[in-house]
Design an enzyme around this catalytic site. Structure first.
Site, short mmCIF file in Angstrom:
data_model
loop_
_atom_site.label_atom_id
_atom_site.label_comp_id
_atom_site.label_asym_id
_atom_site.label_seq_id
_atom_site.Cartn_x
_atom_site.Cartn_y
_atom_site.Cartn_z
N GLY A 73 68.93 63.03 30.23
CA GLY A 73 69.38 63.12 28.85
C GLY A 73 70.82 62.64 28.68
N SER A 74 71.67 62.98 29.63
CA SER A 74 73.08 62.59 29.52
C SER A 74 73.21 61.07 29.52
CB SER A 74 73.91 63.16 30.68
OG SER A 74 73.85 64.57 30.67
N ASN A 153 71.35 73.37 21.66
CA ASN A 153 71.01 74.00 22.94
C ASN A 153 71.53 75.42 23.09
OD1 ASN A 153 73.24 71.99 22.98
ND2 ASN A 153 73.74 72.99 24.91
N GLN A 181 66.49 69.21 23.62
CA GLN A 181 66.01 70.58 23.43
C GLN A 181 64.80 70.65 22.50
OE1 GLN A 181 66.87 73.43 24.90
NE2 GLN A 181 68.56 72.55 26.08
N SER A 201 64.81 64.27 28.10
CA SER A 201 65.02 64.61 29.50
C SER A 201 63.77 65.32 30.02
CB SER A 201 66.24 65.53 29.62
OG SER A 201 66.41 65.90 30.97
N CYS A 327 77.13 74.46 30.79
CA CYS A 327 78.34 73.71 31.12
C CYS A 327 79.58 74.52 30.83
CB CYS A 327 78.40 72.43 30.30
SG CYS A 327 76.80 71.68 30.07
C1 PLP Z 1 70.22 69.38 28.93
C2 PLP Z 1 70.70 68.60 27.76
C3 PLP Z 1 71.22 67.30 27.90
C4 PLP Z 1 71.43 66.67 29.24
O1 PLP Z 1 70.24 66.29 29.85
P1 PLP Z 1 70.26 65.99 31.44
O2 PLP Z 1 68.90 65.44 31.72
O3 PLP Z 1 70.51 67.32 32.10
O4 PLP Z 1 71.34 65.01 31.68
C5 PLP Z 1 71.62 66.61 26.77
N1 PLP Z 1 71.49 67.17 25.56
C6 PLP Z 1 71.00 68.40 25.39
C7 PLP Z 1 70.88 68.94 24.00
C8 PLP Z 1 70.60 69.17 26.47
O5 PLP Z 1 70.13 70.39 26.28
#
Ligand code: PLP
Length: 392
Positions: A73-74, A153, A181, A201, A327
């Site tokens: 996701g990042s 989140n 999410q 993700s 985080c």
């Molecule tokens: C967990 C999360 C991410 C990051 O996703 P990763 O796969 O862990 O890099 C980005 N945005 C939201 C809203 C998340 O909850």
């Protein structure tokens, strides 16, 4: 009370479901081909990736060629911001997002600010909602991208993405949503919602970590983020994480097939947890609205005590919960989301996020509540704050 392991942090990550793991396993060993190779094992890997692309596309009503696999996701969030900034820098330097985004968006936006981009951070009200007029008024003739997360989140608020995207469309501006999410938890239809870019993700939907995807609407040429080979239609180089992608595909298929059951299961247990906490633990309150909320999310402030202490004492009783976002629990900075809601720093420090998922049971919730009552009462007894000072 007998110890019981209870995981209530499904928004941080989820366990990989067995069906997902079973699909992945052969791709670590006997089916190890490189999807770029032209002989049979390579074609086998390529077919597996193609299948996963269809499974992910179906979950959001996209077509497979609109799905680009990423490292999570990042990365998807970073790619959109850098990609649109690079593509449209001659058109404008203004980006709209919100104060409550994930750090993958916020820290990337801050980095772009240092490169000369201007970012408007739209606020949220005390329920966690975005004001559509504030959003609409944020557009200028220099705006090149608007981005609002589908589901927050920390407090689980579901945002009206269709309305927000249609405002962006009226203004002729690309619309992105971080749907990490929301995926599998709220219905997503990229066509109906009018979305240009959407981040996903795998590890938040019972798939593996380190794999995700970016949906890019057909016809939009987003510049590559990782340069190199021709993988992902030449847009994201690097030998594909075949087991991860196959796992993501299976997780997406399960999320689609189990959607109604998943939402019902989670929301029933979440509501039961909420009712018990509010009724049985005094001076506790829920952050964010209970309408339009992630089915598994509950965010509670316990007055006069520290969320970190609750987390650690619950951990000693084998219960996993988090304070704010995963985080921010490593830093002492109070959660930016609760801060934006207008919760005071002192109360933010007393806040715990509980997120339930498919493997949570009613017995788990009962165990958590019984332990939470003891932990909170004990912490209040030793707390220097509030009416519980020296309280028995
Ligand atoms: C967990 C999360 C991410 C990051 O996703 P990763 O796969 O862990 O890099 C980005 N945005 C939201 C809203 C998340 O909850």
């Amino acid at each position: 009370m007998e110890l019981r392991e209870v995981y209530l942090d499904y928004s941080a990550t989820t366990p990989v479901k067995d069906e997902v793991l079973q699909e992945m396993l052969p791709f670590f060993s006997e089916r190890y081909g490189n999807a770029s190779s032209l002989y049979t094992p390579g074609l086998d890997a390529k077919r597996a990736i193609d299948h996963a692309r269809e499974q992910v596309a179906q979950l959001i009503n996209a077509t497979p060629t609109e799905i680009f696999f990423t490292g999570g996701g990042s990365e998807s969030d970073n790619w959109v911001l850098y990609g649109v900034a690079e593509k449209l820098k001659n058109k404008g330097n203004h980006i709209i997002t919100t104060v409550e985004e994930h750090h993958a968006m916020l820290h990337t936006a801050e980095f772009l600010e240092k490169q000369g981009f201007q970012i408007t951070y739209v606020g949220i009200d005390s329920d966690g909602r975005i004001d559509l007029d504030e959003f609409r008024n944020a557009f200028t003739d220099k705006t090149i991208l608007a981005s609002v997360m589908l589901v927050n989140n920390e407090i689980g608020t579901v945002h009206p993405i269709k309305e927000l995207a249609s405002i962006a469309k009226e203004k002729g501006v690309y619309f992105h949503t971080d749907a990490v999410q929301g995926l599998g938890n709220v219905p997503i239809d990229v066509v109906d919602m009018g979305i240009d870019f959407l981040s996903m993700s795998a590890h938040k939907i019972y798939g593996p970590k380190g794999v995700g995807a970016l949906y890019v609407k057909k016809g939009i040429q987003l510049p590559s983020f990782i340069h190199g080979g021709a993988q992902e239609m030449g847009r994201r180089a690097g030998t594909e994480n075949v087991p991860g992608i196959v796992g993501f595909g299976k997780a997406a298929e399960l999320a689609k097939n189990n959607f109604d059951e998943h939402v019902k299961h989670c929301s029933q247990l979440r509501d039961y947890l909420a009712d018990r906490i509010i009724n049985e633990i005094p001076h506790s309150f829920i952050n964010g609205t209970m309408e339009d909320r992630h089915p598994g999310n509950l965010n509670v402030t316990f007055e006069y005590i520290e969320g970190e202490s609750i987390l650690l004492l619950m951990d000693s009783r084998r219960v996993c919960v988090s304070t704010g976002s995963a985080c921010s629990s490593k830093s002492l900075k109070p959660s930016h989301v609760l801060d934006a809601l207008g919760v005071s720093d002192e109360l933010i420090h007393g806040t715990v996020r509980f997120t339930v998922g498919d493997f949570t049971t009613k017995e788990d919730i009962d165990y958590v509540v019984e332990n939470l009552k003891e932990v909170v009462a004990w912490l209040r007894e030793v707390s220097p704050l509030g009416p519980y000072k020296g309280w028995k």
